[in-house]
Design a protein around this motif. Structure first.
Motif, PDB file in Angstrom:
ATOM      1  N   UNK A  38      27.627  10.908  -9.195  1.00  0.00           N
ATOM      2  CA  UNK A  38      28.724   9.976  -8.896  1.00  0.00           C
ATOM      3  C   UNK A  38      28.498   9.313  -7.536  1.00  0.00           C
ATOM      4  N   UNK A  39      28.077  10.106  -6.554  1.00  0.00           N
ATOM      5  CA  UNK A  39      27.820   9.554  -5.226  1.00  0.00           C
ATOM      6  C   UNK A  39      26.670   8.543  -5.260  1.00  0.00           C
ATOM      7  N   UNK A  40      25.670   8.817  -6.090  1.00  0.00           N
ATOM      8  CA  UNK A  40      24.501   7.933  -6.164  1.00  0.00           C
ATOM      9  C   UNK A  40      24.862   6.544  -6.673  1.00  0.00           C
ATOM     10  N   UNK A  41      25.988   6.458  -7.414  1.00  0.00           N
ATOM     11  CA  UNK A  41      26.404   5.175  -7.978  1.00  0.00           C
ATOM     12  C   UNK A  41      27.759   4.729  -7.446  1.00  0.00           C
ATOM     13  N   UNK A  48      23.947   1.863  -6.945  1.00  0.00           N
ATOM     14  CA  UNK A  48      24.748   0.945  -7.755  1.00  0.00           C
ATOM     15  C   UNK A  48      24.160  -0.464  -7.704  1.00  0.00           C
ATOM     16  N   UNK A  49      23.650  -0.853  -6.540  1.00  0.00           N
ATOM     17  CA  UNK A  49      23.026  -2.175  -6.421  1.00  0.00           C
ATOM     18  C   UNK A  49      21.822  -2.283  -7.345  1.00  0.00           C
ATOM     19  N   UNK A  50      21.059  -1.202  -7.470  1.00  0.00           N
ATOM     20  CA  UNK A  50      19.892  -1.220  -8.350  1.00  0.00           C
ATOM     21  C   UNK A  50      20.313  -1.258  -9.818  1.00  0.00           C
ATOM     22  N   UNK A  51      21.400  -0.578 -10.152  1.00  0.00           N
ATOM     23  CA  UNK A  51      21.919  -0.616 -11.528  1.00  0.00           C
ATOM     24  C   UNK A  51      22.339  -2.046 -11.885  1.00  0.00           C
ATOM     25  N   UNK A  58      27.834  -7.260 -15.504  1.00  0.00           N
ATOM     26  CA  UNK A  58      28.790  -6.873 -16.539  1.00  0.00           C
ATOM     27  C   UNK A  58      28.990  -5.361 -16.618  1.00  0.00           C
ATOM     28  N   UNK A  59      28.154  -4.588 -15.917  1.00  0.00           N
ATOM     29  CA  UNK A  59      28.335  -3.128 -15.929  1.00  0.00           C
ATOM     30  C   UNK A  59      29.352  -2.679 -14.890  1.00  0.00           C
ATOM     31  N   UNK A  64      34.681  -3.556  -8.756  1.00  0.00           N
ATOM     32  CA  UNK A  64      33.338  -3.332  -8.251  1.00  0.00           C
ATOM     33  C   UNK A  64      32.736  -1.967  -8.496  1.00  0.00           C
ATOM     34  N   UNK A  65      33.439  -1.133  -9.260  1.00  0.00           N
ATOM     35  CA  UNK A  65      32.902   0.182  -9.585  1.00  0.00           C
ATOM     36  C   UNK A  65      32.079   0.110 -10.871  1.00  0.00           C
TER      37      UNK A  65
END
Length: 203
Positions: A38-41, A48-51, A58-59, A64-65
């Protein structure tokens, strides 16, 4: 700092959370892979920026979560997307767990990794000194899962089948803690293992 790190794993509804609580009650630091993921994203994190760079904006939810439900549907429908997400999350989780355990102010530390067998086992976590498997009979786990999550037996069975088999988990385990009795029985098993792990840490 803790030089001895124990990997704690087990299938869904096996009793890992209760085992974690027992170790914590004995003064042992427990680092949890789910919390690390959870912390990683988290909002504003590099993960999260990489995701977002990989899957698109759209994810995200409106605030912004990470939209975890949408992401979950996507990775279940697309094995490639699942592999991409894991390539982003897993290295960050491993680093966070290792750092937390190494810096723990207890004789040894527990790295709680529910999907240890599914995520590479010892090859992915070479710094684990021992692996503890919390296990229970599949029928009992099904019953617990239905009661805990309020789901029907079909969904519970699918959840169990999506995880590693008992044989796969057993293959990576050094210690096995059966959780088919009372909470006091599990606590007694944890206390026995605690004595073993403290002896290892004192060497």
């Amino acid at each position: 700092m803790s030089d001895v790190i124990i990997g704690l794993t087990g299938g869904v509804a096996s009793g890992k959370s209760l085992a974690e609580a027992c170790f914590r009650a004995l003064g042992i630091v427990v680092a949890d892979a789910d919390a690390a993921a959870r912390d990683a994203l988290a909002v504003g994190s590099p993960g999260l920026a990489e995701v977002v760079a990989t899957f698109g904006p759209q994810v995200l939810t409106q605030d912004g979560q990470l939209d975890r439900a949408a992401m979950r549907r996507r990775i279940f429908a697309d094995p490639t997307a699942k592999a991409q997400l894991e390539a982003i999350v897993h290295p960050r989780v491993r680093t966070a767990l290792h750092d937390a355990c190494r810096n723990a102010e207890s004789p040894y530390a527990i790295a709680s990794i529910p999907l240890l067998a599914e995520s590479g086992g010892r090859s992915a976590y070479p710094w684990l000194h021992r692996i503890l498997l919390v296990e229970a009979d599949a029928a009992l786990r099904l019953k617990r899962l239905c009661q805990r999550d309020g789901i029907d037996i079909d969904l519970a069975q699918r959840m169990l089948q999506a995880q590693a088999s008992h044989r796969e988990r057993l293959a990576i385990a050094d210690d096995v803690l059966r959780n088919e009795g009372s909470p006091d029985a599990l606590a007694a098993g944890v206390a026995r293992l605690d004595r073993l792990y403290r002896r290892l840490a004192a060497r």
